[in-house]
Design an enzyme around this catalytic site. Structure first.
Site, PDB file in Angstrom:
ATOM      1  N   LYS A  26      -3.261  10.503  -2.731  1.00 31.81           N
ATOM      2  CA  LYS A  26      -2.427   9.357  -3.113  1.00 31.81           C
ATOM      3  C   LYS A  26      -3.035   8.187  -3.905  1.00 31.81           C
ATOM      4  O   LYS A  26      -2.392   7.400  -4.584  1.00 31.81           O
ATOM      5  CB  LYS A  26      -1.873   8.801  -1.810  1.00 31.81           C
ATOM      6  CG  LYS A  26      -0.715   9.552  -1.216  1.00 31.81           C
ATOM      7  CD  LYS A  26       0.109   9.132  -0.030  1.00 31.81           C
ATOM      8  CE  LYS A  26       0.891   9.962   0.976  1.00 31.81           C
ATOM      9  NZ  LYS A  26       1.584   9.564   1.721  1.00 31.81           N
ATOM     10  N   LYS A  43     -10.970  -3.414   8.484  1.00 39.09           N
ATOM     11  CA  LYS A  43      -9.873  -2.832   7.723  1.00 39.09           C
ATOM     12  C   LYS A  43      -8.444  -3.337   7.417  1.00 39.09           C
ATOM     13  O   LYS A  43      -7.906  -3.446   6.723  1.00 39.09           O
ATOM     14  CB  LYS A  43      -9.720  -1.270   8.089  1.00 39.09           C
ATOM     15  CG  LYS A  43     -10.833  -0.350   7.588  1.00 39.09           C
ATOM     16  CD  LYS A  43     -10.201   0.913   7.643  1.00 39.09           C
ATOM     17  CE  LYS A  43     -11.456   2.072   7.851  1.00 39.09           C
ATOM     18  NZ  LYS A  43     -10.924   3.357   8.236  1.00 39.09           N
ATOM     19  N   TYR A  61       5.773  13.114  13.756  1.00 43.04           N
ATOM     20  CA  TYR A  61       7.086  13.600  14.074  1.00 43.04           C
ATOM     21  C   TYR A  61       6.767  15.063  14.422  1.00 43.04           C
ATOM     22  O   TYR A  61       5.737  15.682  14.223  1.00 43.04           O
ATOM     23  CB  TYR A  61       8.171  13.705  13.162  1.00 43.04           C
ATOM     24  CG  TYR A  61       7.621  14.370  11.955  1.00 43.04           C
ATOM     25  CD1 TYR A  61       6.932  13.872  10.910  1.00 43.04           C
ATOM     26  CD2 TYR A  61       7.851  15.891  11.691  1.00 43.04           C
ATOM     27  CE1 TYR A  61       6.594  14.236   9.730  1.00 43.04           C
ATOM     28  CE2 TYR A  61       7.455  16.495  10.684  1.00 43.04           C
ATOM     29  CZ  TYR A  61       6.838  15.722   9.600  1.00 43.04           C
ATOM     30  OH  TYR A  61       6.238  16.531   8.448  1.00 43.04           O
ATOM     31  N   GLY A  97      -2.506   0.418  12.794  1.00 45.74           N
ATOM     32  CA  GLY A  97      -3.216   1.173  11.811  1.00 45.74           C
ATOM     33  C   GLY A  97      -3.297   0.491  10.573  1.00 45.74           C
ATOM     34  O   GLY A  97      -2.711  -0.407  10.188  1.00 45.74           O
ATOM     35  N   SER A 117       8.418  19.306   2.508  1.00 47.05           N
ATOM     36  CA  SER A 117       9.022  18.696   1.382  1.00 47.05           C
ATOM     37  C   SER A 117       9.935  19.865   0.733  1.00 47.05           C
ATOM     38  O   SER A 117      11.058  19.403   0.052  1.00 47.05           O
ATOM     39  CB  SER A 117       8.137  17.949   0.308  1.00 47.05           C
ATOM     40  OG  SER A 117       7.672  16.947   0.921  1.00 47.05           O
ATOM     41  N   THR A 129       0.646  14.264  -1.625  1.00 45.50           N
ATOM     42  CA  THR A 129       0.274  13.927  -0.377  1.00 45.50           C
ATOM     43  C   THR A 129      -1.199  13.805  -0.035  1.00 45.50           C
ATOM     44  O   THR A 129      -1.999  14.005  -1.064  1.00 45.50           O
ATOM     45  CB  THR A 129       1.134  14.716   0.728  1.00 45.50           C
ATOM     46  OG1 THR A 129       0.779  14.506   1.940  1.00 45.50           O
ATOM     47  CG2 THR A 129       0.562  16.303   0.468  1.00 45.50           C
ATOM     48  N   THR A 184     -10.645  -0.369  13.729  1.00 48.58           N
ATOM     49  CA  THR A 184     -11.813  -1.024  12.813  1.00 48.58           C
ATOM     50  C   THR A 184     -10.946  -2.269  12.128  1.00 48.58           C
ATOM     51  O   THR A 184     -10.467  -2.153  11.292  1.00 48.58           O
ATOM     52  CB  THR A 184     -12.358  -0.095  11.874  1.00 48.58           C
ATOM     53  OG1 THR A 184     -12.401   0.995  12.324  1.00 48.58           O
ATOM     54  CG2 THR A 184     -13.464  -0.713  11.270  1.00 48.58           C
ATOM     55  N   ASN A 244       3.018   8.176  -3.954  1.00 42.14           N
ATOM     56  CA  ASN A 244       3.210   9.378  -3.336  1.00 42.14           C
ATOM     57  C   ASN A 244       4.364  10.289  -4.397  1.00 42.14           C
ATOM     58  O   ASN A 244       4.988  11.330  -3.951  1.00 42.14           O
ATOM     59  CB  ASN A 244       3.814   9.320  -1.894  1.00 42.14           C
ATOM     60  CG  ASN A 244       5.146   8.581  -2.049  1.00 42.14           C
ATOM     61  OD1 ASN A 244       5.816   8.113  -2.964  1.00 42.14           O
ATOM     62  ND2 ASN A 244       6.010   8.878  -0.908  1.00 42.14           N
TER      63      ASN A 244
END
Ligand code: NDP
Length: 278
Positions: free
Chosen positions: A69, A159, A220, A130, A20, A65, A156, A90
């Site tokens: 958060k 979630k 990435y 996710g 950042s 981050t 899971t 964020n």
């Protein structure tokens, strides 16, 4: 050109690898904004104290981050609708007594997909892998693009079910799933798991992708992630999350400074930096 030299930080733990500061420094040079942007390592139980300290010092805003958060969501006195929907923040903007909390991750992903990669989300069938913080932040911006269907699958499954319970009342078919129960083919598959961090791939069937599918990994790096390598074998088009990182930063920058930087130039620059470091 802004006369005052304003200060911003990115707060996390760990924080030393954050890109950042490099991104925001490029944005500031490009838009001729007089500002500084630094990393701030904060103890895991020290978030609130750190924010009070920054405000007392006149710092104008912060990116937040892992693992803070949710703390940032709690400390905000005002929330943007997308931060409210995400349940996580964020970006913080300090304005007198007010602490504005925003979440720019989701809009960053959508801009990278739609504007930079030219992917059409409207009417598409999207699979989001996710159900952690990153997945949560992108659901509302994805729904805003009016896909035909959004399926959230997680290792899971409970979630994924809990996550979608927050997103009723949209005109999009929504479903939570285990990896094993997924079926059909998807136009867009987004990996928002942290599996790539351990060099692994979520355990899903290759039949979910085809030659027309677009596979996006939020991770990435200098080399294609394992997920990207796996999706390439199904002849799908692949992209990593560097563009998302830069687009979410641009959204924060615009919230703070009121000007929109040119993200394409910074993407090219940061990609070459990554390539040189490999
Ligand atoms: P969290 O820790 O909140 O969530 C992790 C998720 O990954 C959970 O759903 C977890 O499943 C799943 N998971 C972990 N390991 C595996 C595995 N081996 N197989 C399948 N599923 C797995 O992380 P975040 O949501 O904050 O981050 C996820 C990823 O997104 C990270 O790689 C992060 O770097 C990236 N990210 C990128 C951004 C960008 O700008 N490019 C911005 C934000 C995040 P379970 O619930 O079953 O444990």
């Amino acid at each position: 050109m802004s006369q005052a030299h304003d200060h911003y930080v990115v707060i996390g733990n760990p924080i030393e690898h954050s890109k950042s500061p490099a991104i925001h420094t490029q944005f500031a040079l490009q838009t001729q904004q007089a500002l500084s942007y630094e990393r701030l390592l904060v103890p895991v139980d020290g978030f609130e104290g750190a924010i009070k300290d920054l405000i007392a010092k006149g710092v104008r805003g912060a990116n937040v981050t892992l693992p803070f958060k949710l703390d940032a969501y709690q400390i905000a006195t005002d929330l943007t609708p997308r931060a409210h929907a995400a349940g996580a923040v964020n970006t913080l903007k300090f304005e007198g007594d007010k602490i504005l909390g925003d979440n720019t991750d989701g809009v960053g992903l959508v801009r990278d997909l739609v504007v930079n990669a030219g992917v059409s989300l409207q009417g598409s069938r999207i699979l989001l892998l996710g159900a952690g913080g990153a997945a949560r932040g992108v659901i509302l911006p994805l729904l805003s693009e009016l896909p035909a269907e959004l399926v959230v699958a997680n290792r899971t499954v409970q979630k994924a079910q809990d996550l979608l319970a927050h997103f009723h009342g949209h005109l999009v078919a929504l479903a939570a799933s285990s990896f094993e129960a997924l079926s059909g083919e998807f136009d867009v598959v987004i990996n928002a798991t942290s599996a790539s961090l351990s060099d692994s791939v979520p355990n899903i069937s290759s039949s979910l992708l085809n030659k027309q599918s677009f596979a996006y990994d939020m991770m990435y790096g200098a080399k294609p992630t394992r997920f990207m390598q796996w999706a390439s074998k199904q002849q799908s088009t692949v992209r990593d999350g560097l563009g998302m990182l830069i687009e979410q930063a641009a959204e924060s920058f615009e919230l703070w400074r009121g000007v929109r930087p040119d993200t394409a130039a910074v993407y090219t620059w940061l990609r070459s930096q990554l390539d040189q470091s490999s």
